[in-house]
Design an enzyme around this catalytic site. Structure first.
Site, mmCIF file in Angstrom:
data_model
loop_
_atom_site.group_PDB
_atom_site.id
_atom_site.type_symbol
_atom_site.label_atom_id
_atom_site.label_comp_id
_atom_site.label_asym_id
_atom_site.label_seq_id
_atom_site.Cartn_x
_atom_site.Cartn_y
_atom_site.Cartn_z
ATOM 1 N N ASP A 68 30.072 -4.731 12.158
ATOM 2 C CA ASP A 68 30.291 -5.350 10.856
ATOM 3 C C ASP A 68 28.924 -5.660 10.250
ATOM 4 O O ASP A 68 28.210 -6.546 10.728
ATOM 5 C CB ASP A 68 31.115 -6.632 11.025
ATOM 6 C CG ASP A 68 31.381 -7.331 9.699
ATOM 7 O OD1 ASP A 68 31.010 -6.786 8.638
ATOM 8 O OD2 ASP A 68 31.960 -8.440 9.719
ATOM 9 N N ASN A 95 24.031 3.150 3.133
ATOM 10 C CA ASN A 95 25.120 3.586 2.264
ATOM 11 C C ASN A 95 26.313 2.622 2.259
ATOM 12 O O ASN A 95 27.095 2.615 1.310
ATOM 13 C CB ASN A 95 25.593 4.973 2.706
ATOM 14 C CG ASN A 95 26.885 5.395 2.037
ATOM 15 O OD1 ASN A 95 26.907 5.790 0.865
ATOM 16 N ND2 ASN A 95 27.992 5.282 2.758
ATOM 17 N N TYR A 161 29.393 -7.148 -8.268
ATOM 18 C CA TYR A 161 29.044 -5.816 -7.785
ATOM 19 C C TYR A 161 27.786 -5.285 -8.467
ATOM 20 O O TYR A 161 26.850 -4.825 -7.799
ATOM 21 C CB TYR A 161 30.210 -4.863 -8.018
ATOM 22 C CG TYR A 161 29.994 -3.489 -7.445
ATOM 23 C CD1 TYR A 161 30.138 -3.250 -6.087
ATOM 24 C CD2 TYR A 161 29.644 -2.409 -8.268
ATOM 25 C CE1 TYR A 161 29.937 -1.983 -5.549
ATOM 26 C CE2 TYR A 161 29.448 -1.146 -7.743
ATOM 27 C CZ TYR A 161 29.595 -0.939 -6.388
ATOM 28 O OH TYR A 161 29.395 0.318 -5.868
ATOM 29 N N LYS A 165 23.966 -4.560 -6.785
ATOM 30 C CA LYS A 165 23.368 -3.230 -6.828
ATOM 31 C C LYS A 165 22.070 -3.224 -7.651
ATOM 32 O O LYS A 165 21.172 -2.431 -7.377
ATOM 33 C CB LYS A 165 24.374 -2.231 -7.406
ATOM 34 C CG LYS A 165 25.575 -1.976 -6.499
ATOM 35 C CD LYS A 165 25.174 -1.368 -5.172
ATOM 36 C CE LYS A 165 26.363 -0.929 -4.350
ATOM 37 N NZ LYS A 165 25.994 -0.254 -3.087
#
Length: 269
Positions: A68, A95, A161, A165
């Site tokens: 995890d 990734n 999100y 990023k």
């Protein structure tokens, strides 16, 4: 030899989130270039399936680490596992990701924490640990971090999100400048829509998106990402037509976003 290729089995690549989607395609492409692979993710079964797929195609050695990565200590645990296994990572692909489309006030605190830990803390710490080891060994190293086109889209529902990023892209570009003189290349890949299960799209809608050109395939994203990495690009947005929309995404006024938000509220989760 192809750009990025190595003598078969002579170098190692570490790919996180390799059990499906873009991560799986990175693993397949790196195996085709001759790399031995350590693939990591939170579920063993998909990783084992990818491992069998690589072996069936005649790829080099594949090892699996079920872990995890959305935890404070995850990067250190994974790197310790790498060292215990006697693996010297030459290519790191950060990734692993979690998609979130939900207003911050409706997002559980633990989900906020896990997304920031996975996208930012783990990727940063793993980049640091692997880069330091590459420099110590005196090799040319490569690090690829998967950011997102959404960093230019701070829209309602994407606050968490897109911000996570945005950090990863900014970190990658700055880190590339810090370690560039030490023979380490760092690339941030910022794809727009990709035909994977990340967004919750059914296979039918993924096919429709591909036909309309709204989405690109996971393999196309991986191919372009690796091409940018081998060339030393610090940041890339796959597909030129997505790049021309960036100024518009950043300039959309609330009079446009407000009705868009009302429409998208039913999709938030």
């Amino acid at each position: 030899m192809k750009r990025g290729a190595v003598t078969y089995g002579s170098a190692w690549a570490l790919v996180t989130g390799a059990g499906s989607g873009i991560g799986r395609c990175y693993a397949l492409r790196l195996a085709a270039l001759g790399y031995r692979l350590l693939i990591a993710g939170d579920r063993r079964e998909p990783l084992e399936a990818v491992g069998r797929e690589i072996e069936a195609l005649g790829g080099a050695e594949v090892r699996i680490c079920a872990i995890d990565l959305a935890r404070t200590e995850a990067a250190r645990e994974l790197f310790d596992h790498v060292q215990t296994e006697g693996i010297a990572v030459d290519v790191l692909i950060n990734n692993a990701g979690i998609f979130s489309f939900c207003d911050i006030l409706a997002t559980p605190p633990e989900r906020i924490e896990r997304i920031i830990l996975l996208h930012d803390v783990t990727a940063t710490q793993l980049s640091r640990l692997c880069a330091a080891d590459m420099i110590r060994r005196g090799v040319r190293g490569h690090i690829l971090n998967m950011a997102s086109y959404s960093l230019w889209m701070p829209f309602p529902g994407l606050a968490l999100y897109s911000a996570s990023k945005a950090y990863l892209k900014s970190f990658s570009v700055a880190f590339a400048r810090e370690v560039g003189e030490r023979n380490i290349r760092v690339t941030a890949v910022c794809p727009a829509g990709v035909a994977t299960d990340l967004y919750g799209l059914t296979p039918y809608w993924q096919r429709i998106g591909l036909r309309l050109g709204v989405l690109i395939s996971a393999d196309s994203c991986a191919r372009r990402g690796l091409k940018a990495l081998w060339r030393g690009r610090r940041c890339i947005v796959p597909d030129w037509w997505n790049r021309i929309w960036i100024p518009l995404c950043k300039a959309l006024p609330m009079c446009v976003l407000r009705p868009l938000r009302r429409y998208t509220m039913k999709f938030q989760k």
